[in-house]
Scaffold this motif. Sequence first.
Motif, PDB file in Angstrom:
ATOM      1  N   GLY A 163       0.793  -1.218   0.000  1.00 33.33           N
ATOM      2  CA  GLY A 163       0.000   0.000   0.000  1.00 33.33           C
ATOM      3  C   GLY A 163       0.828   1.270   0.000  1.00 33.33           C
ATOM      4  N   ASP A 164       2.132   1.177   0.299  1.00 33.27           N
ATOM      5  CA  ASP A 164       2.998   2.358   0.258  1.00 33.27           C
ATOM      6  C   ASP A 164       3.094   2.865  -1.175  1.00 33.27           C
ATOM      7  OD1 ASP A 164       3.513   2.119   2.949  1.00 33.27           O
ATOM      8  OD2 ASP A 164       5.585   1.439   2.721  1.00 33.27           O
ATOM      9  N   TYR A 165       3.094   4.186  -1.346  1.00 29.35           N
ATOM     10  CA  TYR A 165       3.271   4.804  -2.661  1.00 29.35           C
ATOM     11  C   TYR A 165       4.745   5.130  -2.813  1.00 29.35           C
ATOM     12  CZ  TYR A 165       2.017   7.442  -6.819  1.00 29.35           C
ATOM     13  OH  TYR A 165       1.881   7.877  -8.120  1.00 29.35           O
ATOM     14  N   VAL A 166       5.355   4.635  -3.884  1.00 28.94           N
ATOM     15  CA  VAL A 166       6.795   4.785  -4.065  1.00 28.94           C
ATOM     16  C   VAL A 166       7.145   5.230  -5.482  1.00 28.94           C
ATOM     17  CG1 VAL A 166       7.429   3.085  -2.300  1.00 28.94           C
ATOM     18  CG2 VAL A 166       7.067   2.346  -4.657  1.00 28.94           C
ATOM     19  N   HIS A 217      12.210   6.334 -18.243  1.00 27.41           N
ATOM     20  CA  HIS A 217      12.003   7.285 -17.147  1.00 27.41           C
ATOM     21  C   HIS A 217      11.633   6.544 -15.862  1.00 27.41           C
ATOM     22  CE1 HIS A 217      11.864  10.485 -20.170  1.00 27.41           C
ATOM     23  NE2 HIS A 217      11.145   9.637 -20.888  1.00 27.41           N
ATOM     24  N   ASP A 218      11.768   7.251 -14.737  1.00 25.83           N
ATOM     25  CA  ASP A 218      11.290   6.717 -13.463  1.00 25.83           C
ATOM     26  C   ASP A 218       9.766   6.630 -13.517  1.00 25.83           C
ATOM     27  OD1 ASP A 218      13.926   6.776 -12.647  1.00 25.83           O
ATOM     28  OD2 ASP A 218      13.695   8.542 -11.374  1.00 25.83           O
ATOM     29  N   PHE A 219       9.198   5.889 -12.598  1.00 29.32           N
ATOM     30  CA  PHE A 219       7.746   5.726 -12.530  1.00 29.32           C
ATOM     31  C   PHE A 219       7.325   5.697 -11.077  1.00 29.32           C
ATOM     32  CE2 PHE A 219       9.947   1.713 -12.951  1.00 29.32           C
ATOM     33  CZ  PHE A 219       9.458   0.980 -11.891  1.00 29.32           C
ATOM     34  N   GLU A 220       6.025   5.801 -10.833  1.00 30.67           N
ATOM     35  CA  GLU A 220       5.505   5.760  -9.462  1.00 30.67           C
ATOM     36  C   GLU A 220       4.346   4.786  -9.385  1.00 30.67           C
ATOM     37  OE1 GLU A 220       4.445   9.712  -8.284  1.00 30.67           O
ATOM     38  OE2 GLU A 220       6.510  10.425  -8.374  1.00 30.67           O
ATOM     39  N   HIS A 235       2.611  -1.728  -8.446  1.00 31.98           N
ATOM     40  CA  HIS A 235       1.538  -1.506  -9.412  1.00 31.98           C
ATOM     41  C   HIS A 235       1.759  -0.091  -9.935  1.00 31.98           C
ATOM     42  CE1 HIS A 235      -2.978  -0.761 -10.269  1.00 31.98           C
ATOM     43  NE2 HIS A 235      -2.317  -1.075 -11.355  1.00 31.98           N
ATOM     44  N   ILE A 236       2.180   0.035 -11.179  1.00 39.18           N
ATOM     45  CA  ILE A 236       2.550   1.324 -11.758  1.00 39.18           C
ATOM     46  C   ILE A 236       1.299   2.161 -12.019  1.00 39.18           C
ATOM     47  CG2 ILE A 236       3.712   2.482 -13.672  1.00 39.18           C
ATOM     48  CD1 ILE A 236       5.331  -0.155 -14.035  1.00 39.18           C
ATOM     49  N   LEU A 237       1.262   3.342 -11.394  1.00 35.91           N
ATOM     50  CA  LEU A 237       0.107   4.226 -11.517  1.00 35.91           C
ATOM     51  C   LEU A 237       0.432   5.520 -12.258  1.00 35.91           C
ATOM     52  CD1 LEU A 237      -1.220   3.750  -7.883  1.00 35.91           C
ATOM     53  CD2 LEU A 237      -2.126   2.717  -9.973  1.00 35.91           C
ATOM     54  N   SER A 238       1.685   5.924 -12.261  1.00 35.88           N
ATOM     55  CA  SER A 238       2.096   7.164 -12.909  1.00 35.88           C
ATOM     56  C   SER A 238       3.411   6.916 -13.646  1.00 35.88           C
ATOM     57  CB  SER A 238       2.268   8.266 -11.856  1.00 35.88           C
ATOM     58  OG  SER A 238       2.722   9.460 -12.450  1.00 35.88           O
ATOM     59  N   PHE A 239       3.434   7.251 -14.943  1.00 33.27           N
ATOM     60  CA  PHE A 239       4.629   6.998 -15.744  1.00 33.27           C
ATOM     61  C   PHE A 239       4.673   7.981 -16.905  1.00 33.27           C
ATOM     62  CE2 PHE A 239       1.129   4.361 -17.086  1.00 33.27           C
ATOM     63  CZ  PHE A 239       1.082   4.548 -18.472  1.00 33.27           C
ATOM     64  N   PRO A 290       1.601  10.567  -3.818  1.00 33.98           N
ATOM     65  CA  PRO A 290       0.848  10.352  -5.057  1.00 33.98           C
ATOM     66  C   PRO A 290       0.653  11.663  -5.822  1.00 33.98           C
ATOM     67  CG  PRO A 290      -0.207   9.257  -3.224  1.00 33.98           C
ATOM     68  CD  PRO A 290       0.892  10.109  -2.646  1.00 33.98           C
ATOM     69  N   ALA A 291       0.910  11.598  -7.111  1.00 41.25           N
ATOM     70  CA  ALA A 291       0.674  12.776  -7.967  1.00 41.25           C
ATOM     71  C   ALA A 291      -0.808  12.846  -8.294  1.00 41.25           C
ATOM     72  CB  ALA A 291       1.492  12.640  -9.243  1.00 41.25           C
ATOM     73  N   LYS A 292      -1.239  13.983  -8.774  1.00 44.36           N
ATOM     74  CA  LYS A 292      -2.627  14.100  -9.206  1.00 44.36           C
ATOM     75  C   LYS A 292      -2.830  13.147 -10.369  1.00 44.36           C
ATOM     76  CE  LYS A 292      -3.184  18.884  -7.848  1.00 44.36           C
ATOM     77  NZ  LYS A 292      -3.424  20.252  -8.279  1.00 44.36           N
ATOM     78  N   VAL A 293      -4.005  12.568 -10.456  1.00 43.70           N
ATOM     79  CA  VAL A 293      -4.314  11.614 -11.519  1.00 43.70           C
ATOM     80  C   VAL A 293      -4.265  12.335 -12.860  1.00 43.70           C
ATOM     81  CG1 VAL A 293      -6.037  10.042 -12.445  1.00 43.70           C
ATOM     82  CG2 VAL A 293      -5.740  10.243  -9.975  1.00 43.70           C
TER      83      VAL A 293
END
Length: 75
Positions: free
Chosen positions: A8-11, A21-24, A38-42, A69-72
Amino acid sequence: MAEEHKIGDYVKGKKFGSFEHDFEGEIEKVYENSVLIHILSFDPEDRILVGELNNRAIVRKDDAQPAKPAKVKAE
């Protein structure tokens, strides 16, 4: 490395392999030396690769740094 990773940690994951590129994302599973993210931002340049990986990547614990977490992003 001092803090323990938890489900559940956002990393932020460092780019590796074919990633440009890096991802989150959110940690889904914790292994002995790595975590499943689980990649949510890339970056859009990595869209095809992320799709091929089913929005998941296993990275070393040292390469998964806490992030907010970044904005969706809208498509």
